[in-house]
Design an enzyme around this catalytic site. Sequence first.
Site, PDB file in Angstrom:
ATOM      1  N   TYR A 138       4.781  -6.863  12.230  1.00 25.81           N
ATOM      2  CA  TYR A 138       4.857  -5.414  11.976  1.00 25.81           C
ATOM      3  C   TYR A 138       3.991  -5.110  10.768  1.00 25.81           C
ATOM      4  O   TYR A 138       4.066  -5.800   9.745  1.00 25.81           O
ATOM      5  CB  TYR A 138       6.305  -5.001  11.693  1.00 25.81           C
ATOM      6  N   ASP A 233      -1.300  -9.568   5.595  1.00 21.30           N
ATOM      7  CA  ASP A 233      -0.313  -8.542   5.278  1.00 21.30           C
ATOM      8  C   ASP A 233       0.854  -9.232   4.583  1.00 21.30           C
ATOM      9  O   ASP A 233       1.739  -9.783   5.229  1.00 21.30           O
ATOM     10  CB  ASP A 233       0.126  -7.809   6.548  1.00 21.30           C
ATOM     11  N   LYS A 261       6.816  -3.646  -1.080  1.00 23.62           N
ATOM     12  CA  LYS A 261       8.157  -4.174  -1.338  1.00 23.62           C
ATOM     13  C   LYS A 261       8.307  -4.728  -2.772  1.00 23.62           C
ATOM     14  O   LYS A 261       8.485  -3.942  -3.686  1.00 23.62           O
ATOM     15  CB  LYS A 261       8.546  -5.170  -0.243  1.00 23.62           C
TER      16      LYS A 261
HETATM   17  C1  LIG Z   1       7.685  -3.476   5.444  1.00 20.84           C
HETATM   18  C2  LIG Z   1       6.381  -3.903   5.968  1.00 20.84           C
HETATM   19  C3  LIG Z   1       5.321  -2.997   6.148  1.00 20.84           C
HETATM   20  C4  LIG Z   1       5.489  -1.512   6.002  1.00 20.84           C
HETATM   21  O1  LIG Z   1       5.841  -1.153   4.707  1.00 20.84           O
HETATM   22  P1  LIG Z   1       6.521   0.292   4.464  1.00 20.84           P
HETATM   23  O2  LIG Z   1       6.595   0.386   2.972  1.00 20.84           O
HETATM   24  O3  LIG Z   1       7.841   0.254   5.155  1.00 20.84           O
HETATM   25  O4  LIG Z   1       5.612   1.312   5.064  1.00 20.84           O
HETATM   26  C5  LIG Z   1       4.087  -3.491   6.502  1.00 20.84           C
HETATM   27  N1  LIG Z   1       3.902  -4.809   6.697  1.00 20.84           N
HETATM   28  C6  LIG Z   1       4.890  -5.704   6.554  1.00 20.84           C
HETATM   29  C7  LIG Z   1       4.607  -7.146   6.750  1.00 20.84           C
HETATM   30  C8  LIG Z   1       6.169  -5.286   6.199  1.00 20.84           C
HETATM   31  O5  LIG Z   1       7.155  -6.172   6.097  1.00 20.84           O
END
Ligand SMILES: *Cc1c(COP(=O)(O)O)cnc(C)c1O
Length: 422
Positions: A138, A233, A261
């Site tokens: 994701y 990512d 995060k």
């Molecule tokens: C949480 C997450 C996102 C999206 O981040 P948001 O702050 O919720 O938009 C993108 N990539 C990864 C790997 C994630 O865990």
Amino acid sequence: MSLFSDAQAVIPGGVNSPVRAFAGVGGEPVFFRRASGSRFTSEDGREFIDYVGSWGPMILGHAHPDVIEAVVSTARDGLSFGAPCVLETRIAAKIRAMLPSAEKVRMVGSGTEATMSAIRLARGHTGRDKIVKFEGCYHGHSDSLLIEAGSGALTLGVPSSPGVPASLAEHTITLPYNDIDGVENAFAELGEQIACVIVEPIAGNMNMVPPVPGFHETLRRECTQAGALLVFDEVMTGFRVARHGAQGLYGIGPDITTLGKVIGGGMPVAAYCGRADVMASVAPEGPVYQAGTLSGNPVAMAAGLRTLELIDSEDFWTELSAKTRKLVDGLAAAAGGAGIPLAVEAEGGMFGLVFTDDGPVRSYAQVAAADIERFKAFFHGMLDEGIYLAPSAFEAGFVSGAHSDDDLEETIAAAAKVFKTL
Ligand SMILES: *Cc1c(COP(=O)(O)O)cnc(C)c1O
């Protein structure tokens, strides 16, 4: 009437992010009132040990006094300037020191914004349109990334949400995670059209799925040969699995990294960063446009910077890893004792639990084939015992520096009880 039905009357589905609605486990979501350290109190006055940690950011535990102090003292001097402030330079320098591939850093407000901007940068920098991503990863909810595999490996992708134009889907290739041959075939066929590969270096949005040996090495080699960019990512893994990110753990240097995060310590902060020559394509230095009114605001920067300072030590990571390991080993032993097949993973402060006898889990297909009904029963059994796990079989779990040995032992004892009922 419940708090949830009150919320549903004025908020779509009663929540501001879908997974919170408990659709993956059934029942009504718990409303949080306040949180401190490893625990939170719900609006109905119950106390829980928290293994979600706001989906990863709360690596120091909730309301860490030093982070709260940094936020409060910074807020007194103003919430947002929309103009340069020194805290922006300091957090960028801190990220660069912790993540060697990050020569230049641009702060944004969410992980979605970071990955969306990274994709635009990769396309703008290479002059190519196609991107490669992996099933079960994701990367936020921007149009180019809400696309799933079509019927054949290299056939056109299909939007995974209404509202995403099919004309965009044709530029996104989705391959199975850990499929080294699939990556080599995609590059053999389309390599010169590929702007970037975007990957979670440890997948954390399909439960927790680590890379197989050689996967990241293949991505690095194929991208370099084809003139494509490798985007890690690390919105979830960045400073959650190791002191220098998953890239430090595996010794792979991506061209661009997205963070989120943990780097905000609970405030809405994310970033994209990478090679200086690639980041030089970002406006105003270069032509690839990206901007943000509240980006780099001092309060969010202060929370993130203080968090990074507090986790940038070997001792912190040795202790955190030992706690997570103790938790998953205890849970695996308790499951084994009850005759329940459970595959576990742990890295730094991140863990995975999959009800399957087909471990170790290295693909989305394995997670999807696991016993989801048993997970739901486990989730609710644990909730009744005061243990809050992610309300979905497709999410990872998180341990913080504030979790004590007593917390872990209480959790394992609760699980031993719940496993016997499954
Ligand atoms: C949480 C997450 C996102 C999206 O981040 P948001 O702050 O919720 O938009 C993108 N990539 C990864 C790997 C994630 O865990």
